[in-house]
Design an enzyme around this catalytic site. Sequence first.
Site, mmCIF file in Angstrom:
data_model
loop_
_atom_site.group_PDB
_atom_site.id
_atom_site.type_symbol
_atom_site.label_atom_id
_atom_site.label_comp_id
_atom_site.label_asym_id
_atom_site.label_seq_id
_atom_site.Cartn_x
_atom_site.Cartn_y
_atom_site.Cartn_z
ATOM 1 C CG ASP A 42 5.783 3.806 0.817
ATOM 2 O OD1 ASP A 42 6.077 4.548 1.768
ATOM 3 O OD2 ASP A 42 4.611 3.593 0.447
ATOM 4 C CE1 TYR A 61 -3.738 2.449 0.563
ATOM 5 C CE2 TYR A 61 -2.438 3.287 2.401
ATOM 6 C CZ TYR A 61 -3.504 3.415 1.531
ATOM 7 O OH TYR A 61 -4.336 4.495 1.627
ATOM 8 C CE LYS A 84 1.038 5.320 8.047
ATOM 9 N NZ LYS A 84 1.012 4.308 7.045
HETATM 10 C C1 LIG Z 1 0.374 4.763 5.632
HETATM 11 C C2 LIG Z 1 1.139 4.508 4.406
HETATM 12 C C3 LIG Z 1 1.054 5.329 3.280
HETATM 13 C C4 LIG Z 1 0.060 6.450 3.168
HETATM 14 O O1 LIG Z 1 0.272 7.458 4.074
HETATM 15 P P1 LIG Z 1 -0.959 8.471 4.416
HETATM 16 O O2 LIG Z 1 -0.337 9.458 5.319
HETATM 17 O O3 LIG Z 1 -2.016 7.617 5.020
HETATM 18 O O4 LIG Z 1 -1.387 9.058 3.119
HETATM 19 C C5 LIG Z 1 1.910 5.094 2.223
HETATM 20 N N1 LIG Z 1 2.785 4.083 2.256
HETATM 21 C C6 LIG Z 1 2.891 3.258 3.309
HETATM 22 C C7 LIG Z 1 3.908 2.175 3.300
HETATM 23 C C8 LIG Z 1 2.048 3.428 4.406
HETATM 24 O O5 LIG Z 1 2.132 2.568 5.441
#
Ligand SMILES: *Cc1c(COP(=O)(O)O)cnc(C)c1O
Length: 429
Positions: free
Chosen positions: A239, A144, A267
């Site tokens: 990511d 994701y 985060k």
């Molecule tokens: C949470 C997450 C996202 C998206 O971040 P948001 O702040 O919710 O838009 C993208 N990549 C990874 C790996 C994530 O865990």
Amino acid sequence: MNHARSHDLFSRACELLPGGVNSPVRAFKSVGGEPFFAERAEGPFLFDVDGNRYIDYVGSWGPMIAGHAHPDVLDAVATTMRNGLSFGVPNALEVTMAETLTRIVPSCEMVRMVNSGTEATLSAIRVARGATGRSRIVKFEGCYHGHGDSFLVKAGSGALTLGLPNSPGVPTALADLTLTLPYNDFEAATELFDKAGSEIAGLIIEPIVGNANCILPRDGYLQHLRELCTRHGALLIFDEVMTGFRVALGGAQERYGVKPDLSTFGKIIGGGMPVGAFGGRRDLMSQVAPSGPIYQAGTLSGNPVAMAAGLATLELVQVDGFHERLEQSTHALCDGLETAAREAGITFHTTRAPGMFGLYFREGPVHGFADAMASDAAMFGRFFQAMLERGVYLAPSAFEAGFMSSAHGEAEITATIEAARGAFAACRG
Ligand SMILES: *Cc1c(COP(=O)(O)O)cnc(C)c1O
């Protein structure tokens, strides 16, 4: 447990917010029941509006690595906000943030701050496409990367939880540019690059998959992807929105010794405020506007209060031994849960990285998306509810990683394992 107030709020919310929430997984759809509404949080605990206390293993989905409402973070926010909430001109904290991030993550020679992980990843693939002049991107099944159009193809997290890995509203013409691979499959990656390598702008991956439960890379897998990208002129994008500053100070790239071309963060870097960032090689990042032609912008990007919260959190994770202690407590929790399951005669397996873990109602090992999907989700739902009743809040989905913070001490871990003894027995019977 009494949930009268939460129930009332949820009924009102359902009238006006799709599914009663502002982000899908919060709705408890896959585990049943209704979400509780938070009143406040402190350290390892969440307190709901009905006065119930939970040991929290979600940590706002990652940011709360130092525990909720850490006094240093609150102080930094309070001090900063007195000077104003947003200026629309540069502020010093943005420079400190850029200096801090590039020092902690050496592959990031330059960085751009944004407001969410989603913004970070969609900006990163724009840079990959703009810099290479190619259109295709590669992602992995169950990974994701936020809700950008290009990523809602075989996506993890809420999309997976709700069985919507491919979203309506994403034009086929765009989805067709996203190629997907099974995670941890060396051969499949080699074959795809042999076939389409010259069209691939970038490959984006969660180096540890935290949005399809928690799946660790096989030995040499990330190195293999690094080599393929280099050989075919595609950019490797890590990511690290979830893994950054968590699985090691420098993230998964430090832990596994692989240097991506671009990285994305979110985060933890916002310490609980809405923040994201993307960064990488200087020659790539200098192509971003206004120093180059690849456009990216944000009215609130680099917001001083958000920078203050993020910087204060990054200070806390830089304390000597932080990640070693986090790793030890993650092991203590997971070992304890496995023992409790064994004693209850339940088939159960855990995966771990420092500060994050996966819970599986199946035998190990778990290497790929199919392995993760083979976990007994109905059993997880019962376990989740049984834990919640016992004051432990796990991620409300069989397909989300759990998170530990430095505020989770021996007492909380022991209490969690004790709760699990009861919960395993309850969901067996
Ligand atoms: C949470 C997450 C996202 C998206 O971040 P948001 O702040 O919710 O838009 C993208 N990549 C990874 C790996 C994530 O865990």
